[in-house]
Design a protein around this motif. Sequence first.
Motif, PDB file in Angstrom:
ATOM      1  N   GLY A  32       0.806  -1.217   0.000  1.00 27.61           N
ATOM      2  CA  GLY A  32       0.000   0.000   0.000  1.00 27.61           C
ATOM      3  C   GLY A  32       0.839   1.265   0.000  1.00 27.61           C
ATOM      4  O   GLY A  32       0.305   2.372   0.100  1.00 27.61           O
ATOM      5  N   ASP A  33       2.167   1.148  -0.102  1.00 29.54           N
ATOM      6  CA  ASP A  33       3.006   2.350  -0.216  1.00 29.54           C
ATOM      7  C   ASP A  33       2.954   2.869  -1.648  1.00 29.54           C
ATOM      8  O   ASP A  33       2.699   2.105  -2.580  1.00 29.54           O
ATOM      9  CB  ASP A  33       4.467   2.017   0.133  1.00 29.54           C
ATOM     10  CG  ASP A  33       4.630   1.671   1.607  1.00 29.54           C
ATOM     11  OD1 ASP A  33       3.862   2.208   2.431  1.00 29.54           O
ATOM     12  OD2 ASP A  33       5.515   0.853   1.921  1.00 29.54           O
ATOM     13  N   VAL A  34       3.231   4.179  -1.805  1.00 30.73           N
ATOM     14  CA  VAL A  34       3.260   4.743  -3.151  1.00 30.73           C
ATOM     15  C   VAL A  34       4.469   4.166  -3.889  1.00 30.73           C
ATOM     16  O   VAL A  34       5.586   4.178  -3.382  1.00 30.73           O
ATOM     17  CB  VAL A  34       3.374   6.290  -3.114  1.00 30.73           C
ATOM     18  CG1 VAL A  34       3.345   6.868  -4.518  1.00 30.73           C
ATOM     19  CG2 VAL A  34       2.256   6.878  -2.267  1.00 30.73           C
ATOM     20  N   ALA A  35       4.227   3.633  -5.073  1.00 26.05           N
ATOM     21  CA  ALA A  35       5.310   3.054  -5.863  1.00 26.05           C
ATOM     22  C   ALA A  35       5.247   3.653  -7.265  1.00 26.05           C
ATOM     23  O   ALA A  35       4.343   3.344  -8.029  1.00 26.05           O
ATOM     24  CB  ALA A  35       5.167   1.541  -5.924  1.00 26.05           C
ATOM     25  N   LEU A  36       6.182   4.542  -7.558  1.00 27.69           N
ATOM     26  CA  LEU A  36       6.162   5.190  -8.872  1.00 27.69           C
ATOM     27  C   LEU A  36       7.232   4.543  -9.753  1.00 27.69           C
ATOM     28  O   LEU A  36       8.162   5.195 -10.212  1.00 27.69           O
ATOM     29  CB  LEU A  36       6.384   6.698  -8.718  1.00 27.69           C
ATOM     30  CG  LEU A  36       5.384   7.424  -7.804  1.00 27.69           C
ATOM     31  CD1 LEU A  36       5.729   8.907  -7.691  1.00 27.69           C
ATOM     32  CD2 LEU A  36       3.950   7.256  -8.305  1.00 27.69           C
ATOM     33  N   ARG A 184       4.448   6.658   8.345  1.00 29.28           N
ATOM     34  CA  ARG A 184       3.726   5.833   7.386  1.00 29.28           C
ATOM     35  C   ARG A 184       2.217   5.948   7.567  1.00 29.28           C
ATOM     36  O   ARG A 184       1.460   6.021   6.603  1.00 29.28           O
ATOM     37  CB  ARG A 184       4.161   4.385   7.582  1.00 29.28           C
ATOM     38  CG  ARG A 184       4.216   3.634   6.305  1.00 29.28           C
ATOM     39  CD  ARG A 184       5.081   2.422   6.456  1.00 29.28           C
ATOM     40  NE  ARG A 184       4.815   1.550   5.335  1.00 29.28           N
ATOM     41  CZ  ARG A 184       4.703   0.239   5.438  1.00 29.28           C
ATOM     42  NH1 ARG A 184       4.814  -0.340   6.604  1.00 29.28           N
ATOM     43  NH2 ARG A 184       4.474  -0.466   4.364  1.00 29.28           N
ATOM     44  N   ASP A 185       1.792   5.973   8.827  1.00 28.95           N
ATOM     45  CA  ASP A 185       0.352   6.055   9.111  1.00 28.95           C
ATOM     46  C   ASP A 185      -0.264   7.343   8.591  1.00 28.95           C
ATOM     47  O   ASP A 185      -1.389   7.357   8.111  1.00 28.95           O
ATOM     48  CB  ASP A 185       0.097   6.003  10.621  1.00 28.95           C
ATOM     49  CG  ASP A 185       0.279   4.607  11.155  1.00 28.95           C
ATOM     50  OD1 ASP A 185       0.557   3.698  10.339  1.00 28.95           O
ATOM     51  OD2 ASP A 185       0.158   4.432  12.380  1.00 28.95           O
ATOM     52  N   GLU A 186       0.509   8.408   8.734  1.00 27.62           N
ATOM     53  CA  GLU A 186       0.010   9.703   8.238  1.00 27.62           C
ATOM     54  C   GLU A 186      -0.164   9.648   6.732  1.00 27.62           C
ATOM     55  O   GLU A 186      -1.157  10.120   6.187  1.00 27.62           O
ATOM     56  CB  GLU A 186       1.018  10.823   8.545  1.00 27.62           C
ATOM     57  CG  GLU A 186       1.175  11.191   9.991  1.00 27.62           C
ATOM     58  CD  GLU A 186       2.237  12.283  10.137  1.00 27.62           C
ATOM     59  OE1 GLU A 186       1.863  13.467  10.100  1.00 27.62           O
ATOM     60  OE2 GLU A 186       3.443  11.955  10.265  1.00 27.62           O
ATOM     61  N   LEU A 191      -3.587   9.117   1.884  1.00 28.22           N
ATOM     62  CA  LEU A 191      -3.927   8.320   0.696  1.00 28.22           C
ATOM     63  C   LEU A 191      -5.379   7.851   0.742  1.00 28.22           C
ATOM     64  O   LEU A 191      -6.063   7.826  -0.281  1.00 28.22           O
ATOM     65  CB  LEU A 191      -2.993   7.109   0.570  1.00 28.22           C
ATOM     66  CG  LEU A 191      -1.585   7.420   0.047  1.00 28.22           C
ATOM     67  CD1 LEU A 191      -0.695   6.183   0.162  1.00 28.22           C
ATOM     68  CD2 LEU A 191      -1.633   7.903  -1.408  1.00 28.22           C
ATOM     69  N   ASP A 192      -5.831   7.506   1.929  1.00 27.85           N
ATOM     70  CA  ASP A 192      -7.237   7.080   2.052  1.00 27.85           C
ATOM     71  C   ASP A 192      -8.170   8.222   1.649  1.00 27.85           C
ATOM     72  O   ASP A 192      -9.159   8.003   0.941  1.00 27.85           O
ATOM     73  CB  ASP A 192      -7.552   6.629   3.488  1.00 27.85           C
ATOM     74  CG  ASP A 192      -6.936   5.266   3.790  1.00 27.85           C
ATOM     75  OD1 ASP A 192      -6.569   4.554   2.830  1.00 27.85           O
ATOM     76  OD2 ASP A 192      -6.799   4.926   4.986  1.00 27.85           O
TER      77      ASP A 192
END
Length: 370
Positions: A32-36, A184-186, A191-192
Amino acid sequence: EKGGWDSFMDKEIHEDPAAVQRTLLGRFDKNGDVALDEVRIDEHDFKVIDKIIVIACGTAAYAGMVAKYAIEHWVRIPVEVELAHEFRYRDPILTPRTLVVAISQSGETMDTLMALRHAREQGSKVLAICNTQGASIPRESDAVLYTHAGPEVAVASTKAFVAQITAAYLLGLYLAQVKGAMFRDEIRHILDSLKDMPRKIQWVLDTQTKTIHKAAERMLNAQSFLFLGRHVGYPVALEGALKLKEIAYTFTEGFAAGELKHGPIALVDEGEPVVFIVPPERGRDVLHAKVLSGIEEVKARGAFIIAVAEKGDKDVERYADVVFWRPACPTLMSPLVDVVPLQLFAMDMAKLKGYDVDKPRNLAKSVTVE
Ligand code: BG6
């Protein structure tokens, strides 16, 4: 081609939710991390970036202005936004640690292309945020983050704007991630909210169009409009003003709401239409109160007030003559919804005046001369 709509602009505004959704698609890894991945600038190069300069023109520049508020807040590095044609000719300060972000729907705007060439010659990395696969701007950049708004045909940009903000937000959150600028939680939490925006935009399209159309009918003879917003509402005001200029040929000005007392209020007299972008009420923060006092000021001078505001905002209800409602959302997410009623309003005005909303006079979809 128009899929049942009577203009491309109509169709494309109704694709705003999908434009955001598609731009988010495939941009996360299995955690669920941003992966560009497609960006191909390695993590180290991103880590050392200490400044961002956004270069763009028109609507794309306003998307950049929105992103400035978010990225500076999240990543804590300075973000400058500059019109590409100004940037190129003023000897800007660029270093290998500066990331230049070129935003362009078409990827062919000559002003933006010349500016990015200049940035690369000075040794800076350029990342393009672009809606057109394989266009000149992404081809000549070090990296590309495509917006997946789908082809935009109407000359006045609509769905590309919300997609550009979405892409720039992903970039900001990715930077925050690699630089460890936020927990990470922030990031997850933001993202949510971002993933929830297509649904909120859809709510505006489903529930506000009648009010917007009626407002356009009522304002048909207005000679000019002022658009006022604060914080991220400021670039939204500029974009709303630009839409009305472009397709309804109405004289408009967008201002930062705080600037009202420093000049623009002199323009306000009986019946002058003033559009306010009112920030979300959450926590009744200071921004909300400040914009509200601007509304009171112009109301006292007899202005006709159109507000974009959060559903249930009683203060706005009291002062505004017309309100385009938005569902509750965090302030930084609000531009993604707030621009939508302004796009519809401009389109309705132009149609009621009998203009071709897809091909406004004197304008071209992409300007390939400097
Ligand atoms: C203008 C278009 O000329 O160029 C605008 O009429 C657009 O709608 C601007 O915002 C920038 O275009 P692009 O393709 O670089 O995003």
